[in-house]
Structure formats: C-alpha cells, structure tokens
Write a protein that holds these residues in place. Structure first.
Motif, short mmCIF file in Angstrom:
data_model
loop_
_atom_site.label_atom_id
_atom_site.label_comp_id
_atom_site.label_asym_id
_atom_site.label_seq_id
_atom_site.Cartn_x
_atom_site.Cartn_y
_atom_site.Cartn_z
N ASN A 37 1.17 -0.92 0.31
CA ASN A 37 -0.05 -0.41 -0.04
C ASN A 37 0.80 1.23 -0.11
O ASN A 37 0.67 2.63 -0.67
N CYS A 41 0.91 4.00 -2.76
CA CYS A 41 0.78 6.13 -2.43
C CYS A 41 2.04 6.24 -3.58
O CYS A 41 2.15 7.43 -4.17
N MET A 87 -5.62 0.23 5.84
CA MET A 87 -6.73 0.84 5.83
C MET A 87 -6.34 3.02 5.19
O MET A 87 -6.99 3.42 4.11
N ALA A 88 -5.88 3.15 6.22
CA ALA A 88 -5.16 4.86 5.25
C ALA A 88 -4.48 5.04 4.37
O ALA A 88 -4.99 6.14 3.99
N ARG A 90 -4.56 2.69 2.28
CA ARG A 90 -5.23 2.55 0.82
C ARG A 90 -6.43 3.91 0.63
O ARG A 90 -6.61 4.25 -0.45
N LYS A 91 -7.19 4.46 1.50
CA LYS A 91 -7.60 5.59 1.36
C LYS A 91 -6.89 6.48 0.45
O LYS A 91 -7.25 7.68 -0.77
N GLU A 94 -6.38 5.90 -3.36
CA GLU A 94 -7.38 6.73 -3.94
C GLU A 94 -8.15 8.45 -4.04
O GLU A 94 -7.74 8.26 -4.98
N GLY A 95 -6.86 9.06 -2.96
CA GLY A 95 -7.26 10.45 -2.56
C GLY A 95 -6.42 10.70 -3.68
O GLY A 95 -7.31 11.89 -4.80
N GLU A 98 -7.73 9.72 -7.30
CA GLU A 98 -8.86 11.36 -7.99
C GLU A 98 -9.10 12.24 -7.96
O GLU A 98 -9.25 13.15 -9.60
#
Length: 123
Positions: A37, A41, A87-88, A90-91, A94-95, A98
């Motif tokens: 992950n 990033c 999880m952080a 991964r988010k 995604e951010g 986007e």
C-alpha cells in the motif's frame, strides 16, 4: 545481579523498546500489505516521473500477506494499528488518484478551450 537464584529483571531502554516494536511490526502478517500500500501511494504520487524501487521479492511479499486467522483469534493493539494504517494508506492512494484524475480532466478541458479560442480568432 542475582537474588535467591533469580535474575533481577530490568526495564528495556527506549532504544530496546523501539527495536522490539520494529521487529513486531516487520514480523506482522500485514507488513507485506502495508509495504504494498505504501509503494502504491508512492507510485501514484510519482506518476510518469519515476518508479519506486521494490526491495521485497514477490515471493516474500506473498509470504507476508495477511493471515486473517491469526488476526481474528488474537487481536492486539499492533493488529489494530496495522489494519488502520493499511486502510489509511489505501484511502490515501484513492484520494491521490481521484485528485490526479480531476487535474488531468481540467487540464485537457483547458487545452481544448484554448485550442477552440485560437482557431476561432484566426480565420
């Protein structure tokens, strides 16, 4: 120092505590996923400007995939930390993706509008 045949226990130094924590994190079943992950990033952030060097061999990464049986039956603070951190990340990825897509879309739209303006002003 021994008293009555038993060794006196001392508290670990901060450096020893840090090393113990490092070993617990790097030996955790989610460590491979955390690294994946994190690298994800970095790759998204670098985009076309570069690549991230991977120091873990694919077989090692596969060996360090999450072992959910151990985590479910023996949850601890470090398990919760690793899950939350994964999880952080991964988010975050995604951010970043986007925001990059929105930026690319805006830039493409701007170029199209500039192109239209330059073609309509010069017959």
């Amino acid at each position: 120092m021994e008293t009555g045949g038993e060794k006196e226990k001392r508290s670990p130094t901060p450096e020893e505590d840090e090393e113990i924590l490092r070993k617990r994190i790097s030996g955790h079943p989610l460590f491979g996923l955390l690294i994946e992950n994190h690298l994800g990033c970095l790759k998204v952030g670098l985009g076309e400007f570069g690549e991230v060097g991977i120091t873990t061999e694919p077989d090692q990464a596969a060996d360090s995939k999450p072992n959910n049986i151990d985590i479910v039956h023996n949850p601890s603070d470090i398990d919760h930390f690793m899950e939350a951190y994964c999880m952080a990340l991964r988010k975050l990825k995604e951010g970043i993706e986007e925001a990059q897509q929105e930026s690319e879309s805006f830039i493409k739209s701007t170029y199209l509008q500039l192109g239209e303006l330059t073609h309509t002003n010069h017959p």
